[in-house]
Write an enzyme that holds these catalytic residues in place. Structure first.
Site, short mmCIF file in Angstrom:
data_model
loop_
_atom_site.label_atom_id
_atom_site.label_comp_id
_atom_site.label_asym_id
_atom_site.label_seq_id
_atom_site.Cartn_x
_atom_site.Cartn_y
_atom_site.Cartn_z
N GLU A 289 9.02 6.91 -3.87
CA GLU A 289 8.42 7.42 -2.64
C GLU A 289 7.60 8.69 -2.91
O GLU A 289 8.11 9.67 -3.47
CB GLU A 289 9.52 7.73 -1.62
CG GLU A 289 9.07 8.44 -0.36
CD GLU A 289 8.18 7.57 0.52
OE1 GLU A 289 7.17 8.10 1.03
OE2 GLU A 289 8.50 6.39 0.68
N THR A 329 3.76 3.38 2.03
CA THR A 329 4.63 2.60 1.16
C THR A 329 4.26 1.12 1.16
O THR A 329 4.22 0.48 0.11
CB THR A 329 6.10 2.77 1.59
OG1 THR A 329 6.47 4.14 1.45
CG2 THR A 329 7.02 1.90 0.77
N HIS A 461 11.27 12.18 0.92
CA HIS A 461 10.72 11.93 2.25
C HIS A 461 11.36 12.93 3.19
O HIS A 461 12.55 13.23 3.06
CB HIS A 461 11.05 10.49 2.69
CG HIS A 461 10.23 9.97 3.83
ND1 HIS A 461 10.25 10.56 5.08
CD2 HIS A 461 9.38 8.93 3.91
CE1 HIS A 461 9.44 9.89 5.88
NE2 HIS A 461 8.90 8.89 5.19
N ASP A 513 4.54 4.88 -4.88
CA ASP A 513 3.94 4.01 -3.87
C ASP A 513 2.61 4.58 -3.37
O ASP A 513 1.65 3.87 -3.12
CB ASP A 513 4.90 3.76 -2.70
CG ASP A 513 5.41 5.05 -2.04
OD1 ASP A 513 5.11 6.16 -2.54
OD2 ASP A 513 6.13 4.94 -1.02
N HIS A 514 2.57 5.91 -3.27
CA HIS A 514 1.35 6.62 -2.83
C HIS A 514 1.59 8.10 -3.08
O HIS A 514 2.67 8.50 -3.52
CB HIS A 514 1.05 6.37 -1.34
CG HIS A 514 2.20 6.72 -0.43
ND1 HIS A 514 2.46 8.00 0.00
CD2 HIS A 514 3.17 5.94 0.13
CE1 HIS A 514 3.52 8.01 0.78
NE2 HIS A 514 3.99 6.77 0.87
#
Length: 652
Positions: A289, A329, A461, A513-514
């Site tokens: 993440e 994501t 996150h 994911d990013h």
């Protein structure tokens, strides 16, 4: 007559409400200006245009918000004006509307802090997944204080209206039929005008992305995103003849070791390797993440928050110049599983008709691998369970009772409370999900079953909480702490895995994911798509740092090349180790579609617009240059063909 309607009478409270909304909306806009002071264009013309454009969209928003009240005021007979029923309804719905709007203004501030945009399709998604979002808000912010502040501000606004006699005039003065007709027609004409002629995209007038975003109204932008969550390529973007687009892409994808199996609108091909295939190596794939490249010391960060990953960069196949396809994501999942450019609108992970696609899992399944998807939260979020389950993965998650469709032939396994040491709004901590994967891998090894285990992490996150005393940064204090904890958890995974009998025959693939942020003043913030990727535990002579510019969609084709696999491919990605690999990356938002080749960047926008830039890596800026027709046609071809294949169910 019109003056009396506007300034007094039955519609006094409505006018006070409208003026309050417009004033607060502009104050919020000024807050965003101050917030992004160093990024926005402060040219006086641009500032005025931002404020006036914003006012225009604020008027549109308040028109729609006020429409139910207008209908009520117009329809209610004069004999009921000031009755108990009238007072109860007006007090209740005025209070409720103000509470909702005050909360929305607060929500816009938190949304801006996270994404640096006004409400968009992400906010629409968050409305669907209320458990995760409410829990996240509760764990990230002092919720009692927030709710108390909302109620206090609402009370203050209502008290102001009361002291200014807005309620008194509304309950004591009646409106003539002519007055009602004028108010109703004005509201309806304005609402129909905005519906017919105005789109939220028209707020994006500036080359400075922040000025354009600040020009929007959050409420208006939210409902615009709700209406336009999916976009057909040929309706919104510049296109060329389909045959020409496929000819360009087939030329880009060709290589000495691949052979197309058919002509026309298809990219299906057979990939062969000149060397014999290695034995069936297990693959543990970790999608991390929000792991921006900028967090790593390898790319210049001096905070020492990724010590283990920095060490892996020296003893792995490490991608130094790889870019994410998107900002969420589900885009990362789409890119690594389908090896496809980001099509406009929602990610394929969230679209209907996304089961039984040709994914990387199809290749593992063809080689009799046991394939599993591990997620520490409820895989219902972002449609993950449906997508992975519908494409052949067994599911391990923390579901709260939601079930998979009967049409999906897969197994869903709940992660038990006994296996959890720490959990927040988004799921169990990274150590716990890795431990669950290790337990399953032990069983797979015992059953002599090669495995492909896909793990999605959650700890990096907001609210950035994780188990105490694991690292030297207190839980919940910053993203830097969450990044360092994730790095720690991956180190612990490797420490435990090395003691397993299956470790020697297992490849670990790690990629973000990013990025943690993708916001910048330009149309696309190129630097905030740069992510790290690792292929770990191959033979030592395979280790290398790959400097070629490439994309998330190239990761698995490169892995298959390193393992000398022969396979069928519908992928837009290629092995970066192929001598004919042409450096490029594909990236976008849900509306911007980008092809970058070295420092040249072509951006396709909806409304059939395009722009061409030179990217300056030193200051991460874009400088406009004249359109290159060949470059434009190639950019169109990547996205037009990808959209065509999915829309016409040719990726099944």
């Amino acid at each position: 007559m019109f003056k009396r309607i506007q300034l007094s009478g039955r519609f006094t409270l409505l006018l006070y409400f409208i003026f309050w909304f417009l004033i607060v909306s502009q104050l919020l806009r000024i807050c965003f200006f101050i917030w992004q002071y160093s990024e926005v264009s402060l040219n006086i013309i641009n500032v005025l245009r931002t404020l006036l454009t914003g006012l225009f969209f604020d008027i549109g928003a308040v028109t729609f918000i006020s429409l139910p009240a207008v209908l009520y005021y117009v329809v209610l007979p004069n004999k009921l004006v000031g009755s108990w029923l009238d007072k109860i309804l007006i007090w209740f719905f005025t209070s409720l509307t103000i509470v909702i709007l005050v909360f929305t203004f607060f929500a816009e501030l938190t949304f801006w802090e996270e994404f640096k945009t006004r409400f968009n399709f992400i906010a629409v998604d968050y409305l669907i997944y209320t458990h995760e979002v409410i829990s996240n808000i509760d764990q990230s912010y002092p919720l009692p204080l927030l709710i108390g502040g909302v109620l206090l501000i609402t009370f203050a606004v209502l008290f102001l209206f009361y002291k200014r006699l807005a309620f008194t005039r509304t309950f004591t003065q009646k409106a003539s039929l002519k007055q009602r007709a004028i108010v109703l027609l004005t509201a309806l004409i304005m609402a129909l005008g905005y519906i017919a002629f105005i789109t939220n995209n028209q707020a994006e007038w500036s080359a400075n992305r922040y000025n354009s975003e600040i020009s929007k109204n959050g409420v208006y932008a939210f409902f615009a995103a709700f209406r336009n969550n999916q976009m057909k390529y040929d309706e919104f973007y510049t296109s060329i003849k389909n045959d020409d687009a496929f000819a360009i892409i087939k030329n880009k994808l060709k290589s000495p070791n691949s052979k197309y199996t058919s002509d026309g609108s298809c990219i299906h091909r057979t990939i062969t390797d000149s060397l014999p295939s290695q034995e069936k190596k297990n693959v543990v794939f970790i999608l991390v993440e929000s792991l921006s490249g900028s967090f790593m010391k390898e790319f210049g960060n001096q905070e020492n928050i990724t010590p283990f990953l920095d060490s892996l960069a020296q003893k792995s196949v490490f991608f130094e110049n790889l870019y994410a396809t998107g900002t969420r994501t589900v885009r990362g999942m789409e890119a690594v599983t389908l090896c496809i450019p980001p099509t406009p609108g929602q990610s394929i992970v969230k679209r209907p008709e996304n089961a039984n696609l040709y994914t990387v899992n199809s290749i593992f399944k063809a080689k009799n691998y046991d394939c599993n998807f591990f997620y520490g939260g409820d895989g219902y979020f972002d449609n993950m369970n449906s997508y992975f389950g519908g494409n052949g993965f067994n599911i391990y998650d923390r579901g709260r009772g939601s079930v998979l469709s009967d049409k999906i032939k897969t197994t869903r396994n709940n992660i038990d409370d006994s296996e959890v040491t720490f959990e927040n709004a988004w799921g169990i901590c990274d150590e716990d999900i890795f431990n669950k994967m290790l337990t399953v891998a032990d069983k797979q090894y015992k059953n002599k079953q090669p495995f492909f285990n896909f793990v999605m992490t959650t700890s990096n996150h907001r609210p950035y909480t994780y188990p105490d005393e694991k690292i030297d940064i207190p839980s919940g204090s910053s993203r830097q702490g969450a990044v360092k904890y994730t790095d720690f958890a991956i180190r612990e995974l490797f420490k435990k895995a090395k003691s397993k009998p299956w470790f020697k025959n297992t490849v670990f693939v790690i990629i973000a994911d990013h990025c943690a942020s993708s916001a910048g003043k330009d149309e696309i913030d190129v630097a905030n798509y740069h992510i790290p990727a690792f292929i770990v535990n191959l033979p030592e002579n395979s280790n290398q740092k790959i400097a070629k510019q490439c994309s998330q969609i190239d990761l698995f084709p490169t892995l298959f090349s390193l393992m000398h696999w022969n396979y069928q491919s519908d992928f837009f990605g290629k092995s970066v180790l192929n001598r004919q690999f042409e450096e490029r990356s594909l990236m976008g938002t849900y509306r911007k579609l980008v092809l970058m080749k070295k420092e040249k960047v072509m951006i396709l926008s909806d409304q059939k617009k395009q722009a061409f830039y030179i990217w300056n890596k030193k200051d991460n800026s874009l400088k406009a240059i004249p359109i290159d027709k060949t470059f434009l046609d190639e950019t169109i071809s990547w996205y037009q063909t990808a959209d065509y294949l999915f829309t016409n169910k040719l990726l099944k």
